[in-house]
Design a protein around this motif. Structure first.
Motif, short mmCIF file in Angstrom:
data_model
loop_
_atom_site.label_atom_id
_atom_site.label_comp_id
_atom_site.label_asym_id
_atom_site.label_seq_id
_atom_site.Cartn_x
_atom_site.Cartn_y
_atom_site.Cartn_z
N ASN B 204 38.02 -58.00 32.09
CA ASN B 204 39.29 -57.41 32.51
C ASN B 204 40.27 -58.52 32.82
OD1 ASN B 204 39.46 -54.63 32.36
ND2 ASN B 204 37.95 -54.43 34.01
N LEU B 205 40.96 -59.00 31.82
CA LEU B 205 41.88 -60.11 32.04
C LEU B 205 43.25 -59.57 32.40
CD1 LEU B 205 40.98 -62.29 28.95
CD2 LEU B 205 40.17 -62.58 31.27
N SER B 206 43.99 -60.40 33.13
CA SER B 206 45.37 -60.00 33.46
C SER B 206 46.21 -60.02 32.19
CB SER B 206 45.95 -60.98 34.47
OG SER B 206 46.12 -62.24 33.86
N ALA B 207 47.32 -59.33 32.24
CA ALA B 207 48.17 -59.25 31.05
C ALA B 207 48.66 -60.64 30.64
CB ALA B 207 49.36 -58.34 31.33
N LYS B 208 48.93 -61.48 31.64
CA LYS B 208 49.43 -62.82 31.33
C LYS B 208 48.36 -63.64 30.59
CE LYS B 208 51.20 -66.86 33.66
NZ LYS B 208 50.91 -67.60 34.88
N ALA B 209 47.13 -63.58 31.13
CA ALA B 209 46.04 -64.31 30.49
C ALA B 209 45.81 -63.77 29.08
CB ALA B 209 44.77 -64.17 31.32
N GLN B 210 45.89 -62.46 28.95
CA GLN B 210 45.68 -61.88 27.61
C GLN B 210 46.75 -62.36 26.64
OE1 GLN B 210 44.73 -57.92 26.98
NE2 GLN B 210 43.37 -57.72 28.72
N GLY B 211 47.96 -62.53 27.17
CA GLY B 211 49.05 -62.99 26.32
C GLY B 211 48.72 -64.34 25.70
N TRP B 212 48.30 -65.27 26.53
CA TRP B 212 48.09 -66.58 25.91
C TRP B 212 46.79 -66.68 25.14
CZ3 TRP B 212 44.35 -70.05 26.60
CH2 TRP B 212 43.70 -70.12 27.83
N VAL B 213 45.77 -65.92 25.55
CA VAL B 213 44.56 -65.88 24.72
C VAL B 213 44.90 -65.29 23.35
CG1 VAL B 213 42.28 -64.82 24.47
CG2 VAL B 213 42.98 -65.73 26.67
N PHE B 214 45.77 -64.29 23.37
CA PHE B 214 46.22 -63.71 22.10
C PHE B 214 46.80 -64.79 21.19
CE2 PHE B 214 49.71 -62.23 19.48
CZ PHE B 214 49.13 -61.19 18.77
N ILE B 262 40.32 -58.69 13.48
CA ILE B 262 39.68 -57.42 13.78
C ILE B 262 38.59 -57.59 14.84
CG2 ILE B 262 38.35 -55.51 12.82
CD1 ILE B 262 39.64 -56.12 10.13
N ARG B 263 37.78 -58.61 14.66
CA ARG B 263 36.60 -58.76 15.49
C ARG B 263 36.95 -59.30 16.88
NH1 ARG B 263 32.07 -56.47 15.23
NH2 ARG B 263 31.18 -57.33 13.34
N LEU B 264 37.89 -60.23 16.94
CA LEU B 264 38.16 -60.88 18.22
C LEU B 264 39.45 -60.42 18.88
CD1 LEU B 264 37.04 -64.51 17.30
CD2 LEU B 264 35.82 -62.89 18.69
N ILE B 265 40.56 -60.52 18.17
CA ILE B 265 41.83 -60.31 18.86
C ILE B 265 41.97 -58.88 19.36
CG2 ILE B 265 44.32 -60.20 18.57
CD1 ILE B 265 44.35 -62.66 17.18
N LEU B 266 41.81 -57.91 18.48
CA LEU B 266 42.09 -56.53 18.89
C LEU B 266 41.27 -56.10 20.10
CD1 LEU B 266 42.64 -54.45 15.63
CD2 LEU B 266 44.27 -55.63 17.06
N PRO B 267 39.93 -56.25 20.06
CA PRO B 267 39.18 -55.73 21.20
C PRO B 267 39.18 -56.62 22.44
CG PRO B 267 37.70 -56.43 19.45
CD PRO B 267 39.06 -56.67 18.95
N ILE B 268 39.35 -57.95 22.28
CA ILE B 268 39.24 -58.81 23.46
C ILE B 268 40.52 -58.75 24.28
CG2 ILE B 268 39.00 -61.18 24.26
CD1 ILE B 268 37.10 -61.70 22.02
N VAL B 269 41.66 -58.77 23.61
CA VAL B 269 42.93 -58.78 24.35
C VAL B 269 43.81 -57.60 23.95
CG1 VAL B 269 43.01 -61.22 24.92
CG2 VAL B 269 43.76 -60.51 22.69
#
Lengths: 485, 489
Positions: B204-214, B262-269
């Motif tokens: 459960n990452l914060s939106a900010k963290a998800q942004g840069w991981v994206f 498909i495998r990483l970006i969509l479901p992780i962030v």
């Protein structure tokens, strides 16, 4: 943890190495140069085995002067292995009329004593003695190519700058003693913890701490204390450059790790910003300057600065994970660096620079260490090409090699501390690193050159292959090493 | 266990080829690749259409807990999402090797061994269930292709492939930071973090963290595919590489990027995709139109196909970012379809180059006169590529476009231009090379025979199989895609 104290002759590697160094000096009288190399290797093997005899135990030696635990044994194992490899690559010394192998080998073994003291010191006096033993040996070896002007220049430069840095180190130790009343690491650590809580002035302590750190950062060639590195590494004979850039660096980082984790962990918040700045500077300067080098050897000097930067990341993210991370990184870095210098020595030996170009006697001893010397190497010498390629890939941190896991581990340590921005800098600089490491690969595999088949002595060949196999094995199965720690 | 064989078998085969002799290297490599194809065939026909991972393997690798669980693991398996890329890799590699049967490359043992090493790494990427194992193979795939392109490539190969190498490494290093970050975010289980991709989904990452991981992931994959504006390495690399390497690059390697989306970006962030997905979508659509317009102007066949590939992959990315079942299903089947078509097209360009000494469209023409086989095969593959109904391209592009259209009508319309432009540049290429008056170079053009003919025949079978009965693939991927959709919403 309970320490058992022994004051008898159980500090085996140090004693064995000192004795065997003296023995080597006597062997030198015999004029039987053929005996020196195997004898040195034998002494190193004995020291290596003796080092691990105490595996799994924690001892304090010489009235709390030296600590031996698993981590110290690992670091000692790494420097002994590195020295073993460097010495095995020194076969050509026996053919060199100007060389004095007996003295060189003895100095190497003596310097190892200093390195081991830096790895296990529990008392700052031991750190100082260790640093001095190692450094003085290095000043001599740097200038050992005595007919070469640049070797002489390098030795003098190294000596002057090194002496200055040692002075700062000693000053720092004195101030720390003044502030805490103790030379013992744990005593200083206790002071740092309690004094921070008490809230009094710690100016003396901080100044002492930073002077000590500056002295050590100089020894591991971190920016902005790196100015001596390129000239010294470039000027010294390649054999000793390989030694300097691996053993000295490993011992220096083991010492930094020890003092930061035992003595200064209580004031982490105070020093981590400074160390982070040093790390970023080291990464930027090391990597970007390396790009502009035309000489492979000089590139390796800057590469060693940049690797100091990666190792510093492990220190900035100081945690329990830093210890295996730095040990693993040192091993991976040492294996690849020595293998790379091993190939460089073979390639350069056959390519003396034309003296007429320079017109003076002093450059006669110079060999061609530019990238161009590697052109087409892999065609005629596939083994050398492969060894060099794997080393470069490992230094660049490409998966399949040990260097990747080294980077992974130091990065993980820093990620734990939340220093993600530092990782981004490090990663960008790794991409820059690929640029200069791959110039060698490109030269060897894709460019045309008139390299002949290079004759490689069997033992030399075995060492190169062993370094490569170990690099790949650690790249595929990092557990091999992790299980030890 | 079968998955492990998929990775190990090509490595063994490659080693055998490396130590064989120059004369048998080619045949040995083909036998190895066919052996791999047999394993892939077993996987494909025994795959059960559900959302479970199948044929898996799992060993501790690094940093495992005291009880041997979690940590970085050697674990891989095949689910519906991995299946089609695995089939693509297994199918295309033997065809690439077969396509070289009438040519001689210097140092054949190294050449064919590198192709097989490449296959092993690609298989690894598509079956990895551990984040670092994925990264490991993602990077490992780069080494053989770099050597293939730089040792056997054209005149300007050193500079061009170097650019390619540095570009892609730079992208994937950012991914490494993101992976290290995610790894350390996973909860400690018996004293160890976990690098399993499935555990990353649960963070459960914060939106900010998800942004840069994206962005860290997105740049890595966008460079690989490539998407606008990270594509500048691509046309030169495709043109300068020897054609087998180009086929590997365009046919399989760029799918690593789509697969990663498909495998990483969509479901992780998912939250990161919510915020930045539309930006990515717009970049993809710019690439579609931009690539197509440039393709229309090209005179070199290989360069034209390179830009068409750039345009097509933009559509796949747009479909993925539509985050609809249609879009994802379309991207998966289009990966396979595009792989088949682009390999065929590059092979035809190579055949024409061998027979005429040029790939310049204005020096060609009139080849149809004495080449009935080439004419037919070329036409079929070309129609697949322009997405004519009943061919494989139609199924994929239809699903992708309906996914994108559902996301946003205007973006859907812009993306739809790909079909029109595709028809323009492809038919122009066909017309300029095959029809018209024979040029001096094409007057004595000899029709296909033997191995060349088989390669194109097999590709044509797939063009029709996938076009006429796509359900045989789509029904296998559907449960896994539906499962993935849960993480996206």
């Amino acid at each position: 943890m309970t320490f058992q104290t022994y004051d008898c002759l159980q500090m085996l590697p140090i004693i064995l190495l000192s004795l065997s160094g003296i023995a080597l000096l006597f062997l030198g009288f015999q004029k039987s140069r053929a005996l020196l190399l195997p004898a040195t290797l034998l002494f190193l093997v004995i020291a290596f085995v003796a080092n691990f005899l105490d595996w799994g135990k924690t001892y304090m030696y010489f009235r709390d002067m030296l600590l031996v635990n698993n981590l110290a044994m690992i670091f000692t194992g790494v420097v002994l292995l590195s020295t073993f490899m460097v010495v095995s690559l020194s076969g050509s010394l026996a053919d060199d009329e100007d060389a004095q192998p007996a003295e060189y080998y003895a100095i190497l073994l003596f310097s190892l004593v200093g390195a081991i003291m830096m790895i296990g010191f529990e008392n700052l006096i031991m750190l100082f003695v260790g640093v001095e033993i190692l450094s003085v040996a290095m000043y001599i070896l740097t200038g050992s190519d005595k007919r070469n002007l640049r070797s002489n220049e390098a030795a003098l430069k190294y000596f002057l700058m090194g002496a200055f840095a040692t002075g700062i180190l000693l000053f720092g130790i004195a101030l720390l003693y003044g502030a805490t009343g103790s030379f013992v690491l744990s005593g200083i650590g206790n002071y740092a913890h309690s004094a921070t809580n008490a809230g009094g002035s710690m100016l003396l302590f901080y100044v002492g701490m930073f002077m000590l750190l500056i002295g050590m950062l100089f020894k591991v060639s971190a920016a902005p204390f790196h100015f001596w590195t390129p000239d010294v590494y470039d000027g010294a004979p390649s054999l000793f450059t390989a030694y300097m850039s691996t053993v000295v660096k490993t011992a220096g980082f083991a010492a930094l790790l020890r003092i930061l984790s035992v003595s200064f962990s209580g004031v982490y918040d105070f020093w981590w910003v400074a160390m982070a700045v040093v790390t970023v500077l080291t990464l930027l300067i090391g990597n970007i300057t390396a790009v502009y080098q035309a000489s492979f050897k000089r590139m390796m000097a800057y590469s060693s600065i940049s690797h100091a930067g990666y190792l510093l990341i492990g220190l900035v993210g100081l945690s329990q994970a830093s210890k295996p991370a730095i040990a693993f990184y040192s091993l991976a870095y040492s294996l690849s660096t020595i293998a790379a210098f091993g190939v460089l020595m073979l390639v350069a030996r056959n390519r003396p620079l034309n003296a007429a170009v320079f017109g003076d006697q002093t450059t006669l001893a110079r060999t061609d260490e530019h990238y161009d010397a590697f052109n087409g190497l892999a065609r005629k010498n596939p083994l050398l090409g492969f060894v060099m390629a794997v080393s470069m890939l490992s230094l660049a941190g490409i998966p399949l090699t040990a260097g990747f896991w080294g980077k992974f581990m130091v990065f993980s340590a820093a990620a734990d501390r939340g220093a993600v921005w530092l990782l981004v800098v490090a990663v960008l600089m790794s991409a820059v690193g690929i640029y200069y490491y791959f110039r060698v690969v490109i030269a060897m595999y894709f460019r045309e050159g008139q390299t002949d088949t290079i004759r490689v002595a069997p033992f030399y060949r075995i060492v190169l292959i062993a370094a490569t196999v170990l690099t790949l094995a650690l790249g595929l199965l990092p557990n091999l090493f992790q299980g030890l720690i | 266990m079968l998955t492990l064989f998929l990775i190990l078998f090509p490595i063994v085969a490659a080693t055998a080829v490396l130590f064989s002799t120059d004369t048998i290297a080619k045949t040995a490599a083909l036998i190895g690749a066919i052996g791999e194809l047999v394993i892939v065939g077993v996987v494909f026909f025994t795959f059960v259409a559900n959302d479970q991972y199948q044929f898996g393997f799992d060993y501790a690798w690094f940093g495992a807990a005291t009880n041997g669980s979690s940590g970085v693991r050697l674990s891989g398996a095949i689910d519906g999402i991995s299946l089609l890329p695995v089939v693509l890799t297994g199918l295309v590699t033997p065809l690439i090797i077969l396509s070289t049967f009438k040519q001689t490359y210097t140092r054949p043992t190294s050449f064919y061994a590198l192709i097989l090493f490449m296959q092993a790494a690609l298989m690894g990427v598509f079956v990895a269930r551990d984040g670092f194992l994925f990264y490991f193979f993602f990077e490992a795939a780069l080494i053989p292709i770099y050597f293939l392109a730089a040792m056997w490539g054209g005149e300007n190969r050193i500079a061009v492939t170097f650019k390619f190498f540095v570009y892609t490494i730079f992208g994937s290093l950012l991914m490494l930071v993101a992976l290290v970050y995610l790894y350390r975010q996973t909860p400690l289980v018996s004293g160890a973090h976990s690098a399993a991709i499935a555990d990353f989904y649960a963070l459960n990452l914060s939106a900010k963290a998800q942004g840069w991981v994206f962005w860290a992931f997105f740049i890595a994959f966008a460079v690989k595919m490539p998407l606008f504006p990270f594509h500048t390495w691509q046309p030169d690399t495709y043109v300068e590489s020897p054609t087998p390497a180009t086929m590997l690059l365009a046919g399989i390697m760029l799918k690593m990027g789509v697969y990663g989306l498909i495998r990483l970006i969509l479901p992780i962030v998912p939250e990161g995709v919510n915020i930045w997905g539309s930006t990515a979508m717009i970049l993809a659509v710019i690439g579609i139109v931009y690539g197509a317009i440039i393709a229309v102007r090209q005179r070199d066949m290989k360069r034209l196909i390179a830009y068409s590939s750039f345009s097509h992959v933009g559509l796949m990315a747009a479909g993925v970012f539509s985050r609809s079942e249609m879009g994802l299903q379309g991207a998966l089947i289009q990966m396979l379809a595009h792989g088949v078509n682009v390999v065929g097209l590059f092979f035809i360009a190579e055949l024409i180059l061998q027979r005429t000494g040029t790939r310049q469209l204005d020096q060609l023409g009139g080849i149809t006169r004495n080449t009935p086989r080439l004419t037919v095969y070329f036409m079929i593959i070309l129609l697949g590529s322009v997405a004519l109904p009943l061919t494989n391209g139609f199924v994929g592009e239809f699903l992708l476009l309906s996914g994108v259209y559902g996301y946003n009508h205007y973006i859907g319309l812009a993306a739809g231009l790909t079909i029109i432009f595709g028809a323009v540049y492809m038919l122009r290429m066909y017309q300029k090379s095959m029809f018209g008056q024979p040029a001096p170079r094409t007057a004595t053009f000899v029709d296909l025979a033997g191995s060349d003919s088989y390669v194109l025949l097999i590709l044509c079978v797939f063009v029709f199989w996938m076009g006429l009965y796509p359900a045989s693939f789509l029904k296998l991927t559907e449960p896994a895609v539906l499962n993935l959709m849960q993480f996206i919403k």
